[in-house]
Design an enzyme around this catalytic site. Structure first.
Site, short mmCIF file in Angstrom:
data_model
loop_
_atom_site.label_atom_id
_atom_site.label_comp_id
_atom_site.label_asym_id
_atom_site.label_seq_id
_atom_site.Cartn_x
_atom_site.Cartn_y
_atom_site.Cartn_z
N TYR A 145 1.13 -0.76 -0.20
CA TYR A 145 0.16 -0.27 -0.23
C TYR A 145 0.35 1.35 0.03
CZ TYR A 145 -3.32 3.76 1.39
OH TYR A 145 -4.42 4.40 1.66
N ASP A 240 8.97 3.28 -0.29
CA ASP A 240 7.85 3.89 0.41
C ASP A 240 8.02 3.92 1.97
OD1 ASP A 240 6.21 4.57 1.89
OD2 ASP A 240 4.77 3.73 0.47
N LYS A 268 4.51 9.50 9.06
CA LYS A 268 3.55 8.61 10.25
C LYS A 268 4.72 9.58 11.32
CE LYS A 268 0.39 5.00 8.51
NZ LYS A 268 0.81 4.22 7.10
C1 LIG Z 1 -0.06 5.01 5.89
C2 LIG Z 1 0.98 5.00 4.77
C3 LIG Z 1 0.80 5.75 2.83
C4 LIG Z 1 0.01 6.78 4.07
O1 LIG Z 1 0.19 7.79 3.91
P1 LIG Z 1 -0.86 8.45 4.55
O2 LIG Z 1 -0.26 9.32 6.06
O3 LIG Z 1 -1.99 7.34 5.24
O4 LIG Z 1 -1.13 9.07 3.13
C5 LIG Z 1 1.67 5.43 2.44
N1 LIG Z 1 2.59 4.59 2.76
C6 LIG Z 1 2.46 3.25 3.59
C7 LIG Z 1 3.84 2.23 3.53
C8 LIG Z 1 1.73 3.42 4.26
O5 LIG Z 1 1.74 3.13 4.89
#
Ligand SMILES: *Cc1c(COP(=O)(O)O)cnc(C)c1O
Length: 429
Positions: A145, A240, A268
């Site tokens: 994701y 990511d 995060k």
């Molecule tokens: C949470 C998450 C996102 C998206 O971040 P948001 O702040 O919710 O837009 C993207 N990549 C990874 C791996 C994530 O865990």
């Protein structure tokens, strides 16, 4: 009176004015089949719901709260910042401070751009990779994701899996065609795609530890292999690290596995619970971004002083000696404890853990890709989830999510968690 009466009433009320009663789909508890809990407050390792129950929290606002909820230093810094203005739309010193902290923890980052969410970070990183290479296609992995950007909503993880929407309506087919998917941990599949789309792939984007299909660790050669393939085929490598950054190690997965991507995305933890995302890399790469270069990216609230203050206090705290050692101790205690309980009752179960990030799966072998994850026993997961909630332990309301630890999670809380798991699993057999 139901145990969750007030939450139930609030959820009905919320449904009158908010879509599905929530502002982010996984929160709706759909995959565990009942309404969500409304939270009154959070402190340290605990969440408190509106019906007066306390929970040991392993969701930690989906990752950011590595210092536990409402840490004093962060709260004070945010309060102090608020008194001098909540947004300037002009540069402020805290942006430099946070960028220096990112660079201090992650030496491969020379320049950084702050945004307001992880989604913005990955969308912008993709645009940058396309802008630099002049190529349009992208390779990602099934079950990973990367936020809700159009290009990423093809075989994506997290809430997209939870709701069983492999693709979202509204994503143009012509755009989705540019997204190529490979199974996680499968280098042969990646190379086959690169060969088939020679000179067309701008980048490979990967969660270096996958945390949106449960928790799936990279096989030993996987990340190094991606680096080699990117170099061979002229594609950029994007990590990511929105979830793994500052979590699986101080320098994220990049440090832990010794692989340097071209662009890294953060979110995060970097915002310490306020809306912050970031992406960065070497100067030669980042200089392609406006205003140094032609690839456009901007944001009214980017580098917001409140958000920067929270990030600064959080990243400073990570520098403490022994900070990450704590997670090795309590993390191991948690995963081995849960495993021991499952074994005692003969329940097929496995765990995965890297630093302060962990996962468990009702399947005897830890998953290595999304098709493994799909073999887990979801009914057992649901029963375990509700049982644990009643015992005062809050795990993510979906089998497709990772769990998190904070410095506020003590050994005795972990012991309580394992004791609760024993009572709950006894009921599963
Ligand atoms: C949470 C998450 C996102 C998206 O971040 P948001 O702040 O919710 O837009 C993207 N990549 C990874 C791996 C994530 O865990």
């Amino acid at each position: 009176m139901s145990r969750y009466q007030k939450s139930s009433e609030l959820f009905q009320k919320a449904n009158q004015v908010l879509v599905g009663g929530v502002n982010s789909p996984v929160r709706a508890f759909k995959s565990v089949g009942r309404h969500p809990l409304f939270i009154d407050k959070a402190h340290g390792a605990h969440l408190y719901d509106v019906d007066g129950h306390a929970y040991i929290d392993y969701v930690l606002t989906w990752g950011p709260a590595i210092l536990g909820h409402a840490p004093a230093a962060v709260i004070q810094a945010v309060q102090k910042a608020a008194e001098t203005g909540t947004s300037f739309g002009a540069p402020c010193e805290a942006e430099i401070e946070l960028a220096e902290l990112v660079r201090g923890h992650c030496p491969h980052i020379e320049k950084v751009r702050f945004v307001s969410s992880g989604t913005e970070a990955t969308m912008s990183a993709l645009r940058l990779a396309r802008g630099i290479t002049g190529r349009d296609k992208m390779i990602k992995f099934e079950g990973c994701y990367h936020g809700h950007g159009d290009s990423f909503l093809v075989k994506a993880g997290s809430g997209v899996l939870t709701l069983g929407l492999p693709d979202s309506p509204g994503v143009p087919a012509s755009l989705a065609q540019l997204t190529l998917n490979a199974p996680y941990n499968d280098l042969n599949a990646v190379e086959a795609l690169l060969k088939a789309h020679d000179d067309e792939v701008a980048c490979i984007i990967v969660e270096p530890v996958a945390g949106n299909m449960g928790c799936v660790a990279p096989l030993p050669e996987f990340l190094h292999g991606l680096r080699t393939l990117c170099d061979r085929y002229g594609a950029l490598l994007i990590f990511d690290e929105v979830m793994t950054g500052f979590r699986v190690a101080r320098g994220g997965a990049s440090e832990r596995f010794g692989v340097e991507p071209d662009i890294t995305c953060y979110g995060k933890v970097v915002g310490g619970g306020l809306p912050v995302g970031a992406f960065g890399g070497r100067q030669a790469v980042m200089s392609n971004l406006a205003p140094e270069g032609p690839v456009y990216q901007a944001g009214t609230l980017s580098g917001n002083p409140l958000a920067m203050a929270a990030g600064v206090e959080t990243l400073k705290a990570l520098g403490a000696d022994g900070f990450y050692q704590h997670f090795e101790v309590i993390g191991e205690q948690l995963t081995t404890g849960l495993q021991r309980v499952a074994d005692k009752y003969g329940i097929p179960f496995s765990t995965t853990r890297l630093g302060s990030m962990f996962g468990f799966c009702f399947r005897s072998e830890p998953p290595t890709c999304f098709s493994d994850v799909k073999e887990a026993n979801i009914e057992q997961f649901k029963a375990f989830f509700w049982g644990m909630l009643e015992e005062g332990v809050y795990f993510a309301p979906s089998a497709f999510e990772a769990g998190f630890l904070s410095v506020a999670h003590s050994s005795s809380l972990v012991e309580d968690t394992c004791a609760a798991a024993d009572r709950v699993m006894a009921q599963l057999v």
